[in-house]
Write a protein that holds these residues in place. Structure first.
Motif, PDB file in Angstrom:
ATOM      1  N   ARG A   1       1.145  -0.837  -0.059  1.00  0.00           N
ATOM      2  CA  ARG A   1      -0.246   0.360  -0.039  1.00  0.00           C
ATOM      3  C   ARG A   1       1.007   0.945   0.002  1.00  0.00           C
ATOM      4  NH1 ARG A   1      -4.925  -2.058   4.412  1.00  0.00           N
ATOM      5  NH2 ARG A   1      -5.786  -3.419   2.753  1.00  0.00           N
ATOM      6  N   GLU A   2       2.247   1.285   0.740  1.00  0.00           N
ATOM      7  CA  GLU A   2       2.834   2.418   0.862  1.00  0.00           C
ATOM      8  C   GLU A   2       3.465   3.106  -0.578  1.00  0.00           C
ATOM      9  OE1 GLU A   2       6.644   3.982   2.873  1.00  0.00           O
ATOM     10  OE2 GLU A   2       5.883   2.105   3.656  1.00  0.00           O
ATOM     11  N   ALA A   3       4.468   1.648  -1.115  1.00  0.00           N
ATOM     12  CA  ALA A   3       4.399   1.451  -2.725  1.00  0.00           C
ATOM     13  C   ALA A   3       3.695   2.405  -3.226  1.00  0.00           C
ATOM     14  CB  ALA A   3       5.168   0.110  -3.292  1.00  0.00           C
TER      15      ALA A   3
ATOM     16  N   ILE B   1       0.153   2.495 -12.865  1.00  0.00           N
ATOM     17  CA  ILE B   1       1.038   2.496 -11.368  1.00  0.00           C
ATOM     18  C   ILE B   1       1.945   1.048 -10.926  1.00  0.00           C
ATOM     19  CG2 ILE B   1       0.776   2.571  -8.324  1.00  0.00           C
ATOM     20  CD1 ILE B   1      -1.038   4.255  -9.909  1.00  0.00           C
ATOM     21  N   ALA B   2       1.525  -0.089 -12.083  1.00  0.00           N
ATOM     22  CA  ALA B   2       1.842  -1.119 -11.588  1.00  0.00           C
ATOM     23  C   ALA B   2       2.750  -1.712 -12.606  1.00  0.00           C
ATOM     24  CB  ALA B   2       0.786  -2.321 -12.267  1.00  0.00           C
ATOM     25  N   ASP B   3       2.602  -1.158 -14.308  1.00  0.00           N
ATOM     26  CA  ASP B   3       3.836  -1.520 -14.487  1.00  0.00           C
ATOM     27  C   ASP B   3       5.341  -0.505 -13.809  1.00  0.00           C
ATOM     28  OD1 ASP B   3       2.376  -2.856 -16.966  1.00  0.00           O
ATOM     29  OD2 ASP B   3       2.241  -0.830 -18.297  1.00  0.00           O
ATOM     30  N   ASN B   4       4.550   0.861 -12.841  1.00  0.00           N
ATOM     31  CA  ASN B   4       6.384   1.344 -12.627  1.00  0.00           C
ATOM     32  C   ASN B   4       6.554   0.763 -11.731  1.00  0.00           C
ATOM     33  OD1 ASN B   4       5.550   3.528 -14.280  1.00  0.00           O
ATOM     34  ND2 ASN B   4       4.511   4.488 -12.739  1.00  0.00           N
ATOM     35  N   LEU B   5       5.389  -0.081 -10.884  1.00  0.00           N
ATOM     36  CA  LEU B   5       6.037  -0.205  -9.308  1.00  0.00           C
ATOM     37  C   LEU B   5       6.554  -1.949  -9.982  1.00  0.00           C
ATOM     38  CD1 LEU B   5       3.082  -0.479  -7.341  1.00  0.00           C
ATOM     39  CD2 LEU B   5       5.445   0.590  -6.895  1.00  0.00           C
ATOM     40  N   SER B   6       6.403  -2.649 -11.245  1.00  0.00           N
ATOM     41  CA  SER B   6       7.071  -4.577 -11.185  1.00  0.00           C
ATOM     42  C   SER B   6       9.058  -3.763 -12.567  1.00  0.00           C
ATOM     43  CB  SER B   6       6.316  -4.404 -12.930  1.00  0.00           C
ATOM     44  OG  SER B   6       4.659  -4.853 -12.896  1.00  0.00           O
ATOM     45  N   LYS B   7       8.696  -2.523 -12.314  1.00  0.00           N
ATOM     46  CA  LYS B   7       9.915  -2.147 -13.234  1.00  0.00           C
ATOM     47  C   LYS B   7      11.194  -1.852 -11.712  1.00  0.00           C
ATOM     48  CE  LYS B   7       8.628  -0.729 -17.749  1.00  0.00           C
ATOM     49  NZ  LYS B   7       8.332   0.926 -18.062  1.00  0.00           N
ATOM     50  N   ALA B   8      10.421  -1.346 -11.057  1.00  0.00           N
ATOM     51  CA  ALA B   8      11.022  -0.757  -9.620  1.00  0.00           C
ATOM     52  C   ALA B   8      11.140  -2.097  -8.909  1.00  0.00           C
ATOM     53  CB  ALA B   8      10.529   0.103  -8.375  1.00  0.00           C
ATOM     54  N   ARG B   9      10.142  -3.087  -8.624  1.00  0.00           N
ATOM     55  CA  ARG B   9      10.329  -3.933  -7.887  1.00  0.00           C
ATOM     56  C   ARG B   9      11.676  -5.180  -8.142  1.00  0.00           C
ATOM     57  NH1 ARG B   9       6.033  -4.817  -3.029  1.00  0.00           N
ATOM     58  NH2 ARG B   9       5.898  -2.811  -2.660  1.00  0.00           N
ATOM     59  N   GLY B  10      11.388  -5.285  -9.756  1.00  0.00           N
ATOM     60  CA  GLY B  10      12.316  -6.609 -10.721  1.00  0.00           C
ATOM     61  C   GLY B  10      11.592  -7.609 -10.154  1.00  0.00           C
ATOM     62  N   LYS B  11      10.090  -7.616 -10.053  1.00  0.00           N
ATOM     63  CA  LYS B  11       8.658  -8.685 -10.384  1.00  0.00           C
ATOM     64  C   LYS B  11       7.888  -7.628 -10.250  1.00  0.00           C
ATOM     65  CE  LYS B  11       7.842  -9.162  -5.489  1.00  0.00           C
ATOM     66  NZ  LYS B  11       7.543 -10.087  -3.930  1.00  0.00           N
ATOM     67  N   ARG B  12       7.091  -8.438 -11.768  1.00  0.00           N
ATOM     68  CA  ARG B  12       5.149  -8.502 -11.745  1.00  0.00           C
ATOM     69  C   ARG B  12       4.522  -7.893 -10.315  1.00  0.00           C
ATOM     70  NH1 ARG B  12       0.379  -9.956 -12.890  1.00  0.00           N
ATOM     71  NH2 ARG B  12      -0.603  -9.040 -14.720  1.00  0.00           N
ATOM     72  N   VAL B  13       4.088  -6.840 -10.440  1.00  0.00           N
ATOM     73  CA  VAL B  13       3.161  -6.588 -10.145  1.00  0.00           C
ATOM     74  C   VAL B  13       1.657  -6.437 -10.750  1.00  0.00           C
ATOM     75  CG1 VAL B  13       1.864  -4.513  -8.306  1.00  0.00           C
ATOM     76  CG2 VAL B  13       4.767  -4.965  -9.128  1.00  0.00           C
ATOM     77  N   ALA B  14       0.633  -7.130 -10.143  1.00  0.00           N
ATOM     78  CA  ALA B  14      -0.245  -7.739 -10.753  1.00  0.00           C
ATOM     79  C   ALA B  14      -1.568  -6.269 -11.019  1.00  0.00           C
ATOM     80  CB  ALA B  14      -1.216  -8.720 -10.464  1.00  0.00           C
ATOM     81  N   PRO B  15      -2.551  -5.277 -11.690  1.00  0.00           N
ATOM     82  CA  PRO B  15      -3.101  -4.202 -11.873  1.00  0.00           C
ATOM     83  C   PRO B  15      -4.314  -4.359 -10.867  1.00  0.00           C
ATOM     84  CG  PRO B  15      -1.690  -4.940 -13.797  1.00  0.00           C
ATOM     85  CD  PRO B  15      -1.782  -6.201 -13.350  1.00  0.00           C
ATOM     86  N   ASN B  16      -4.683  -5.390 -11.511  1.00  0.00           N
ATOM     87  CA  ASN B  16      -5.980  -6.027 -10.069  1.00  0.00           C
ATOM     88  C   ASN B  16      -5.479  -5.660  -8.584  1.00  0.00           C
ATOM     89  OD1 ASN B  16      -7.205  -6.698 -12.697  1.00  0.00           O
ATOM     90  ND2 ASN B  16      -7.467  -8.542 -11.764  1.00  0.00           N
TER      91      ASN B  16
END
Length: 155
Positions: free
Chosen positions: A36-38, A55-70
């Protein structure tokens, strides 16, 4: 009748905005998780309304793993419910509320050319919209008014 409960001096930015959002969410009985903070940090860093996919795309790049848009959508919905974010309905995009936890009627000026959305606080318009609903025996929960057109730079 609900009113907007904030003052200009309560507006937050940067780390103070994230901390104010955390405090407001915890005060509402919800948990402030690292995800939630991210999501809130990413949203708060956007200059224009952002979609859950952005947001999911940017977080996925930053974290190096996929973040689901859902997952991001669920968090954004929680933020809107708790007045941490505002939703631009016509764009299916979100803005961080710079007055976390404060009640806002969503009044936006949305540019059709560049996508900029300016949130406007206007007590008179908010009151008029709520009174219009009330006069028709309708209880307004979350009024949203969007005015589409061209911003100063695009006009």
């Amino acid at each position: 009748m609900a009113t907007q409960h904030h003052h200009a001096h309560e507006e937050h930015a940067g780390e103070a905005l994230i901390e104010a959002a955390r405090e407001a969410l915890v005060a509402s009985g919800e948990q402030w998780t690292s995800m939630r903070e991210a999501v809130f940090g990413e949203l708060a860093g956007q200059e224009r309304p952002a979609s859950a996919y952005d947001i999911a795309d940017n977080l996925s790049k930053a974290r190096g793993k996929r973040v689901a848009p859902n997952s991001v959508y669920r968090i954004l919905d929680l933020f809107v419910t708790n007045n941490l974010a505002l939703r631009v309905e016509s764009a299916n995009a979100y803005l961080a509320n710079t007055h976390p936890g404060c009640q806002h009627d969503c009044i936006f000026l949305v540019c059709d050319e560049c996508g900029e959305a300016s949130h406007v606080d206007d007590e008179d318009v908010s009151r008029a919209v709520r009174e219009l609903a009330s006069a028709r025996d309708f209880q307004a929960k979350r009024p949203v008014l969007e005015i589409r057109g061209l911003c100063r730079l695009c006009a």
